[in-house]
Write a protein that holds these residues in place. Sequence first.
Motif, short mmCIF file in Angstrom:
data_model
loop_
_atom_site.label_atom_id
_atom_site.label_comp_id
_atom_site.label_asym_id
_atom_site.label_seq_id
_atom_site.Cartn_x
_atom_site.Cartn_y
_atom_site.Cartn_z
N GLY A 169 -0.51 0.83 -8.39
CA GLY A 169 -0.26 1.31 -6.93
C GLY A 169 0.40 2.55 -6.77
O GLY A 169 -0.18 3.60 -6.26
N LEU A 211 1.44 -2.52 -0.69
CA LEU A 211 1.22 -3.25 -1.52
C LEU A 211 2.30 -4.13 -2.16
O LEU A 211 2.08 -5.18 -2.37
CB LEU A 211 0.54 -2.32 -2.81
N LEU A 261 -6.69 -1.73 -3.53
CA LEU A 261 -6.03 -1.38 -4.97
C LEU A 261 -7.29 -1.51 -6.06
O LEU A 261 -8.27 -2.13 -6.10
CB LEU A 261 -5.21 -2.57 -5.30
N GLU A 299 1.09 3.26 1.38
CA GLU A 299 -0.12 2.33 0.80
C GLU A 299 0.87 1.55 -0.34
O GLU A 299 0.70 0.02 -0.60
CB GLU A 299 -1.17 3.01 0.21
N PHE A 300 1.72 2.15 -1.16
CA PHE A 300 2.29 1.74 -2.19
C PHE A 300 3.26 0.79 -1.74
O PHE A 300 3.35 -0.50 -2.27
CB PHE A 300 3.14 2.66 -2.94
#
Length: 355
Positions: free
Chosen positions: A268, A281, A236, A277-278
């Motif tokens: 993000g 997170l 991040l 990936e978001f």
Amino acid sequence: MIKIFRRWLDQIFVEEESIILLLLIATSLIILITMGNMLAPAITSLILAFMMQGLIGQLTARNVPHWVAVSIAFVVFVGTFLTALLIILPLAWNQMVNLFNELPGMLSQWQQLMFVLLEKYPSIFTEQQIQEWIVLARSETAKVGQSVLSFSISSIPNVVGILIFIVLVPILVFFFLKDRQLLLDWIASFLPKERPMLTKIWHEMNDQVANYVRGKAIEIVIVGLVSYLAFIFLGLNYAALMAVLVGLSVVIPFIGAAVITIPIAMIGFFQWGWGSEFFSLMVVYVVIQALDGNVLVPWLFSEAVNLHPVAIILAIVVFGGFWGLWGVFFAIPLATLIKAVINAWPTARRASVAE
């Protein structure tokens, strides 16, 4: 009317000690309001020494000599102080500057997203609404940039004051740790020898507030460090800045975690979009918050602060409005102090029951 007022005063101030307590509270408030800025190094040092007192107590309980315990606690404090001053704060500040430099690009990306929403959901969103949101976002971004710039310019004349603050705080912390009992005895010399109400309030505050303040400081460090490692692992952007914000968010119960979710989700999203990936997170962030609330907090806070959630929120709003971040941090201890004073305050009814 006068008789009713006098009867009420006689019921409230049934003992001499209650008047002394009221004078102590009034004097403390006057000093904080009138000389709070001048006494900021001393007040900060006193708070930090209060936090370190728990470590000294644990060491002396294991038969460590007092001067050795004080030396170890002071070394730990200086190491933590220098780490925050020379590593964490500069890193977070640089990332914040980079974030503001990239805000225009994020704003244009957000503008494109708004027009995509307009194309997909024309029945829900109108072009006028989208334009109003874009104008609002640009104006708020400009305000934030101006605030950061004005803060940077206005802080230049205060460099000498900041340097004095940095030098004074460790020195004062050392003497507060070293001469704690001497200072307490000196303060006690101005109080009556028989002070059951003040003693009761002191013991309640020492049990609950000491546990809360020290535990909250440890919680900030642990949550911030775990968040930083998790954000670095996920890749991040602005990991240090977001970790500092997540760590500080635990200061505000019920609200802090929800508020900090917004910038983390925005960064993000602008970095990865609606990708795996978001969502990874957000899952990691929720897990950190869940572990904090269900594992770390019960482990750190052995003494429960018996305050209603409404009282906690009101205390945060009121004391935060008075003293900013310090007021938010000490909102619960101050509310606990008020509760302890109310519970210990002698009244005519309690005096008659005691007799």
